[in-house]
Design an enzyme around this catalytic site. Structure first.
Site, PDB file in Angstrom:
ATOM      1  N   CYS A  43       0.867  -1.178   0.000  1.00  0.00           N
ATOM      2  CA  CYS A  43       0.000   0.000   0.000  1.00  0.00           C
ATOM      3  C   CYS A  43       0.904   1.228   0.000  1.00  0.00           C
ATOM      4  O   CYS A  43       2.102   1.131   0.238  1.00  0.00           O
ATOM      5  CB  CYS A  43      -0.864   0.019   1.245  1.00  0.00           C
ATOM      6  SG  CYS A  43      -1.850  -1.467   1.422  1.00  0.00           S
TER       7      CYS A  43
ATOM      8  N   ARG B  71       1.808   1.316  -5.823  1.00  0.00           N
ATOM      9  CA  ARG B  71       1.903   0.387  -4.703  1.00  0.00           C
ATOM     10  C   ARG B  71       0.590  -0.342  -4.417  1.00  0.00           C
ATOM     11  O   ARG B  71       0.527  -1.222  -3.571  1.00  0.00           O
ATOM     12  CB  ARG B  71       2.347   1.132  -3.438  1.00  0.00           C
ATOM     13  CG  ARG B  71       3.627   1.919  -3.612  1.00  0.00           C
ATOM     14  CD  ARG B  71       4.019   2.559  -2.323  1.00  0.00           C
ATOM     15  NE  ARG B  71       4.300   1.558  -1.317  1.00  0.00           N
ATOM     16  CZ  ARG B  71       5.454   0.958  -1.150  1.00  0.00           C
ATOM     17  NH1 ARG B  71       6.457   1.235  -1.945  1.00  0.00           N
ATOM     18  NH2 ARG B  71       5.612   0.061  -0.204  1.00  0.00           N
TER      19      ARG B  71
ATOM     20  N   TRP C 211      -3.589  -1.827  -1.467  1.00  0.00           N
ATOM     21  CA  TRP C 211      -3.579  -3.093  -2.181  1.00  0.00           C
ATOM     22  C   TRP C 211      -4.084  -4.098  -1.166  1.00  0.00           C
ATOM     23  O   TRP C 211      -3.434  -4.361  -0.150  1.00  0.00           O
ATOM     24  CB  TRP C 211      -2.162  -3.438  -2.629  1.00  0.00           C
ATOM     25  CG  TRP C 211      -2.095  -4.648  -3.505  1.00  0.00           C
ATOM     26  CD1 TRP C 211      -2.361  -4.722  -4.844  1.00  0.00           C
ATOM     27  CD2 TRP C 211      -1.742  -5.986  -3.112  1.00  0.00           C
ATOM     28  NE1 TRP C 211      -2.207  -6.007  -5.304  1.00  0.00           N
ATOM     29  CE2 TRP C 211      -1.829  -6.799  -4.262  1.00  0.00           C
ATOM     30  CE3 TRP C 211      -1.384  -6.577  -1.900  1.00  0.00           C
ATOM     31  CZ2 TRP C 211      -1.558  -8.168  -4.245  1.00  0.00           C
ATOM     32  CZ3 TRP C 211      -1.111  -7.931  -1.886  1.00  0.00           C
ATOM     33  CH2 TRP C 211      -1.183  -8.715  -3.040  1.00  0.00           C
TER      34      TRP C 211
ATOM     35  N   ASN D  41       0.747   0.135   5.966  1.00  0.00           N
ATOM     36  CA  ASN D  41       1.171  -0.682   4.830  1.00  0.00           C
ATOM     37  C   ASN D  41       1.851  -1.901   5.415  1.00  0.00           C
ATOM     38  O   ASN D  41       2.852  -1.773   6.115  1.00  0.00           O
ATOM     39  CB  ASN D  41       2.151   0.118   3.959  1.00  0.00           C
ATOM     40  CG  ASN D  41       2.899  -0.760   2.973  1.00  0.00           C
ATOM     41  OD1 ASN D  41       2.377  -1.777   2.526  1.00  0.00           O
ATOM     42  ND2 ASN D  41       4.113  -0.365   2.628  1.00  0.00           N
ATOM     43  N   GLY D  42       1.286  -3.096   5.164  1.00  0.00           N
ATOM     44  CA  GLY D  42       1.896  -4.309   5.701  1.00  0.00           C
ATOM     45  C   GLY D  42       0.830  -5.276   6.148  1.00  0.00           C
ATOM     46  O   GLY D  42      -0.344  -5.153   5.784  1.00  0.00           O
TER      47      GLY D  42
ATOM     48  N   GLU E 295      10.409 -13.479 -20.064  1.00  0.00           N
ATOM     49  CA  GLU E 295      10.098 -12.093 -19.721  1.00  0.00           C
ATOM     50  C   GLU E 295       9.033 -11.525 -20.668  1.00  0.00           C
ATOM     51  O   GLU E 295       8.119 -10.823 -20.245  1.00  0.00           O
ATOM     52  CB  GLU E 295      11.396 -11.256 -19.747  1.00  0.00           C
ATOM     53  CG  GLU E 295      11.249  -9.769 -19.530  1.00  0.00           C
ATOM     54  CD  GLU E 295      10.601  -9.376 -18.203  1.00  0.00           C
ATOM     55  OE1 GLU E 295      10.399 -10.236 -17.332  1.00  0.00           O
ATOM     56  OE2 GLU E 295      10.257  -8.193 -18.070  1.00  0.00           O
TER      57      GLU E 295
ATOM     58  N   LYS F 254       5.390 -10.104 -19.474  1.00  0.00           N
ATOM     59  CA  LYS F 254       4.934  -8.737 -19.809  1.00  0.00           C
ATOM     60  C   LYS F 254       3.539  -8.786 -20.418  1.00  0.00           C
ATOM     61  O   LYS F 254       2.670  -8.007 -20.062  1.00  0.00           O
ATOM     62  CB  LYS F 254       5.857  -8.056 -20.831  1.00  0.00           C
ATOM     63  CG  LYS F 254       7.177  -7.492 -20.369  1.00  0.00           C
ATOM     64  CD  LYS F 254       7.128  -6.332 -19.448  1.00  0.00           C
ATOM     65  CE  LYS F 254       6.947  -6.750 -18.032  1.00  0.00           C
ATOM     66  NZ  LYS F 254       8.112  -7.052 -17.255  1.00  0.00           N
TER      67      LYS F 254
ATOM     68  N   GLU G 218       0.815  -9.871 -17.728  1.00  0.00           N
ATOM     69  CA  GLU G 218       0.473  -8.953 -16.635  1.00  0.00           C
ATOM     70  C   GLU G 218      -0.230  -7.691 -17.095  1.00  0.00           C
ATOM     71  O   GLU G 218      -1.052  -7.149 -16.354  1.00  0.00           O
ATOM     72  CB  GLU G 218       1.678  -8.634 -15.749  1.00  0.00           C
ATOM     73  CG  GLU G 218       2.755  -7.815 -16.394  1.00  0.00           C
ATOM     74  CD  GLU G 218       3.903  -7.515 -15.429  1.00  0.00           C
ATOM     75  OE1 GLU G 218       3.687  -7.453 -14.220  1.00  0.00           O
ATOM     76  OE2 GLU G 218       5.031  -7.348 -15.913  1.00  0.00           O
TER      77      GLU G 218
ATOM     78  N   HIS H  41       8.312 -31.129 -26.494  1.00  0.00           N
ATOM     79  CA  HIS H  41       8.008 -31.998 -25.357  1.00  0.00           C
ATOM     80  C   HIS H  41       6.637 -31.695 -24.756  1.00  0.00           C
ATOM     81  O   HIS H  41       6.356 -32.063 -23.628  1.00  0.00           O
ATOM     82  CB  HIS H  41       9.102 -31.881 -24.289  1.00  0.00           C
ATOM     83  CG  HIS H  41      10.439 -32.320 -24.783  1.00  0.00           C
ATOM     84  ND1 HIS H  41      10.752 -33.644 -25.003  1.00  0.00           N
ATOM     85  CD2 HIS H  41      11.532 -31.611 -25.155  1.00  0.00           C
ATOM     86  CE1 HIS H  41      11.985 -33.735 -25.471  1.00  0.00           C
ATOM     87  NE2 HIS H  41      12.484 -32.499 -25.571  1.00  0.00           N
TER      88      HIS H  41
ATOM     89  N   LYS I  86       3.265  -2.557  -7.653  1.00  0.00           N
ATOM     90  CA  LYS I  86       4.656  -2.436  -8.081  1.00  0.00           C
ATOM     91  C   LYS I  86       5.613  -3.088  -7.095  1.00  0.00           C
ATOM     92  O   LYS I  86       6.579  -3.731  -7.470  1.00  0.00           O
ATOM     93  CB  LYS I  86       4.994  -0.954  -8.234  1.00  0.00           C
ATOM     94  CG  LYS I  86       6.395  -0.682  -8.722  1.00  0.00           C
ATOM     95  CD  LYS I  86       6.537  -1.060 -10.169  1.00  0.00           C
ATOM     96  CE  LYS I  86       7.947  -0.852 -10.675  1.00  0.00           C
ATOM     97  NZ  LYS I  86       8.134  -1.615 -11.935  1.00  0.00           N
TER      98      LYS I  86
HETATM   99  C1  AGP Z   1       7.406  -7.317 -13.415  1.00  0.00           C
HETATM  100  O1  AGP Z   1       6.888  -6.694 -14.513  1.00  0.00           O
HETATM  101  C2  AGP Z   1       6.607  -7.433 -12.243  1.00  0.00           C
HETATM  102  N1  AGP Z   1       5.585  -6.550 -12.072  1.00  0.00           N
HETATM  103  C3  AGP Z   1       7.130  -8.235 -11.087  1.00  0.00           C
HETATM  104  O2  AGP Z   1       7.312  -9.530 -11.559  1.00  0.00           O
HETATM  105  C4  AGP Z   1       8.424  -7.765 -10.378  1.00  0.00           C
HETATM  106  O3  AGP Z   1       9.510  -7.907 -11.229  1.00  0.00           O
HETATM  107  C5  AGP Z   1       8.607  -8.568  -9.091  1.00  0.00           C
HETATM  108  O4  AGP Z   1       7.536  -8.325  -8.242  1.00  0.00           O
HETATM  109  C6  AGP Z   1       9.918  -8.285  -8.395  1.00  0.00           C
HETATM  110  O5  AGP Z   1      10.003  -6.947  -8.010  1.00  0.00           O
HETATM  111  P1  AGP Z   1      11.367  -6.308  -7.535  1.00  0.00           P
HETATM  112  O6  AGP Z   1      12.278  -6.320  -8.702  1.00  0.00           O
HETATM  113  O7  AGP Z   1      11.001  -4.934  -7.098  1.00  0.00           O
HETATM  114  O8  AGP Z   1      11.886  -7.159  -6.419  1.00  0.00           O
END
Ligand code: AGP
Length: 616
Positions: free
Chosen positions: A2, A27, A74, A100-101, A489, A493, A496, A512, A611
């Site tokens: 959050c 966040r 969040w 936050n937590g 990756e 992308k 998400e 496979h 994030k």
């Molecule tokens: C990537 O696009 C993500 N949103 C997510 O996988 C991110 O890389 C992951 O949560 C790790 O975050 P960090 O690099 O801040 O540790």
């Protein structure tokens, strides 16, 4: 997960807090709330939805006042609705909190408080915490700071909190365990800013204190910050740091989305990351944190990399880099698995933790575990002063600048840059790379920013491809060697931000199992660059073609063979195989971006995500 913002001082608190919450929406954005103190009157507003919804709600009424705390959520405990939104108020109506937590033992505490007559309006752990603080304050007849401290000594979990008393609105208590919190200090202590990171107050002050775990700060206008340790009440000297962040860095700068801005920032971000480290004219790589621990690195039996998500993918690229260039065995672990696996760490092992935010709970826990087992832990983080940066023995920052879009882009390429510099340096010192090979790599690395710039010019082609495949329900991404993590990756992308199901595979693994999925409606994105098992990948492309899959190939400029096979071609400049991920990942970022925009998705704040994942 959050975001928290607070202000106490002589300015109008509302614009500072609401704009700050908007900057912290990365966040979490399930719900938002704010409490404003106008002299002795408190005005509380909360709503499900985004900060813009909160803004609409608040601006219908009075937004005066010089003290406010706000929150963007969040959801962890309780669904996103008005009741579960922060701030939460204690039963007396006096104490207010944003948090936050996660308070892990909240249920036990709640039961205890219920027996004492407390009632609860929400399902949150936070409402339990503020009532615990109230109970402690009444029972001990003590000041708010002491009550917060005593209450926190009894909770298990993670928190960054800001608390104040409506009946005495001249101070805010801030505390931290596991979740980040920064305090901005105005001239002569006449105003203070509180935020989960410094972005909400960067235009007001450059002086900031980042609380450490188990610290509590008492903030009063006109007085110096007082910081104490939560467990033993000992006094801590505030470490006031000068902020390097500037406002332009955290705004969109003319782009429609932060993600697009951040994709285009990559040439500079990579340059900033190797600036002062890659000294091509002198033929050396200078990295203080590696140089100072060079014996450990040169004698390392093994490197264990821990990370999550995109950072884990950068770790996979690093596995190829360290093994290929420096001949050091590498294992790459999901931090979330590593921390619960009772991992074997031997003398001579080095643990590298990779994290953009430096706050990812699983990665932080993995770092702590590795340290407790005696490992030397090296951090590769982007956010300066973040928890992982501080917890690790040493490390190297990526210097990518703030990454606001939830989907990591420039974090990935700058992490690879740092890790490539390390691998090259060690490879050369270990004699695995001859001097001429090493020099050739240095020269090539110094060309990467301009090659990324050149790669970005394929945007229009990628946009066109996106318009053809935007409605596909599934997508396959394939790559080999250094490009296998790039395929993973690319798929992440797309998943998400566009909510299209996508999978990344080593190209040869296709036969496979995943090959069964291929028919004329399946787009398959194949990274088929010249250096890196090219012939093998061409065979894989043939296999897809014979099953009528739609092939979108990322190839080296000038390629003719794949051109004759693929439905769409995206050309990237030629580079060393080891640096291919830095270029090949760009079109994949752009492809997901355009598809997400065309599907009407919220690119910068995709659903269910945040994030910075500060919960496990
Ligand atoms: C990537 O696009 C993500 N949103 C997510 O996988 C991110 O890389 C992951 O949560 C790790 O975050 P960090 O690099 O801040 O540790």
């Amino acid at each position: 997960m959050c975001g928290i913002v607070g202000y106490i001082g002589y300015r109008k608190a509302y614009p500072i807090v609401i704009n700050g919450l908007q900057r912290l929406e990365y966040r979490g954005y399930d719900s938002a709330g704010i409490i404003l103190m106008n002299n002795t009157k408190a005005n509380l507003y909360k709503t499900k939805g985004k900060v813009s919804d909160l803004k609409e709600l608040v601006e219908k009424s009075n937004v005066e006042g010089n003290l406010a705390i706000g929150h963007t959520r969040w959801a962890t405990h309780g669904i996103p609705n008005n009741e579960n939104s922060h701030p939460h108020v204690s039963n007396s109506g006096n104490l207010v909190i944003v948090h936050n937590g996660i308070i892990e033992n909240y249920n036990t505490i709640k039961k205890e408080l219920v027996t004492r007559g407390y009632t609860f309006n929400s399902d949150t752990d936070t409402e339990v915490l503020i009532n615990l603080i109230e109970e402690v304050k009444i029972k001990n007849n003590c000041k708010l700071g002491e009550a917060v401290q005593l209450a926190l000594a009894n909770v298990v979990g993670a928190y960054a909190i800001a608390v104040f008393d409506i009946s005495k609105p001249n101070e805010i208590i801030v505390a931290r365990l596991g979740s980040p919190i920064a305090i901005g200090i105005g001239d002569n202590n006449e105003e203070f800013f509180i935020a989960s990171d410094a972005s909400p107050f960067v235009e007001y002050t450059r002086d900031a204190v980042y609380l450490d775990d188990e610290e509590l700060a008492i903030i009063k206008i006109g007085k110096e910050i007082r910081i104490r340790k939560i467990q033993d009440n000992s006094f801590v000297e505030p470490n006031i740091q000068e902020l390097k962040l500037n406002l332009e860095q955290i705004e969109k700068g003319g782009y429609d989305h932060f993600m697009l801005k951040e994709i285009h920032e990559q040439p500079n971000a990579i340059l900033d990351t190797y600036r002062g480290r890659l000294l091509a004219d002198q033929g050396i790589i200078k990295m203080g944190s590696v140089d100072n621990n060079i014996t450990k690195f040169l004698n390392a039996n093994r490197i264990i990399i821990v990370a999550c998500g995109t950072s884990w993918h950068a770790g996979l690229v690093a596995e190829y880099l360290f093994e290929d260039l420096a001949r050091i065995p590498v294992e790459v672990e999901y931090a979330s698995e590593f921390r619960y696996r009772n991992p074997i760490i031997n003398k001579g092992d080095i643990v590298i933790a990779i994290s953009q935010s430096g706050e990812t709970a699983d990665t932080l826990a993995a770092v702590k575990l590795a340290k407790s087992k005696g490992a030397f832990v090296f951090g590769v983080c982007n956010v300066v002063g973040s928890s992982i940066a501080r917890e690790t023995d040493t490390g190297a920052y990526t210097h990518a600048g703030p990454e606001i879009g939830v989907a990591s882009t420039k974090a990935f390429t700058t992490q690879i840059t740092v890790l490539a510099l390390m691998a090259l340096k060690l490879g050369n010192l270990k004699g695995e790379l001859s001097n001429s090979q090493f020099q050739a790599y240095l020269q090539e690395m110094s060309l990467i920013p301009s090659k990324v710039e050149e790669t970005l010019k394929i945007n229009a082609i990628v946009e066109e491809i996106a318009s053809i495949y935007k409605d596909a329900p599934n997508c396959l991404y394939l790559g080999r060697g250094y490009n296998f993590p790039v395929a993973l990756e690319g798929a992440l992308k797309l998943k998400e931000i566009s909510y299209i199901h996508a999978e990344g595979y080593p190209a040869a693994e296709m036969k496979h199992g995943p090959i069964a999925l291929i028919d004329e409606s399946m787009p398959v994105i194949v990274i088929a660059t010249k250096k890196g098992h090219y012939d093998k990948v061409v065979s894989n492309i043939q296999e897809i073609k014979s099953r009528k899959g739609k092939i979108i190939a990322v190839v080296t400029k000038g390629d003719t063979i794949v051109k004759g096979l693929a439905d769409h071609i995206i050309e990237i400049p030629e580079t060393e195989e080891a640096f291919t991920p830095l270029l090949a990942t760009i079109p994949l970022q752009l492809l997901s971006y355009h598809i997400a925009v065309m599907r009407g998705c919220n690119v910068d704040q995709p659903r269910n995500l945040a994030k910075s994942v500060t919960v496990e």
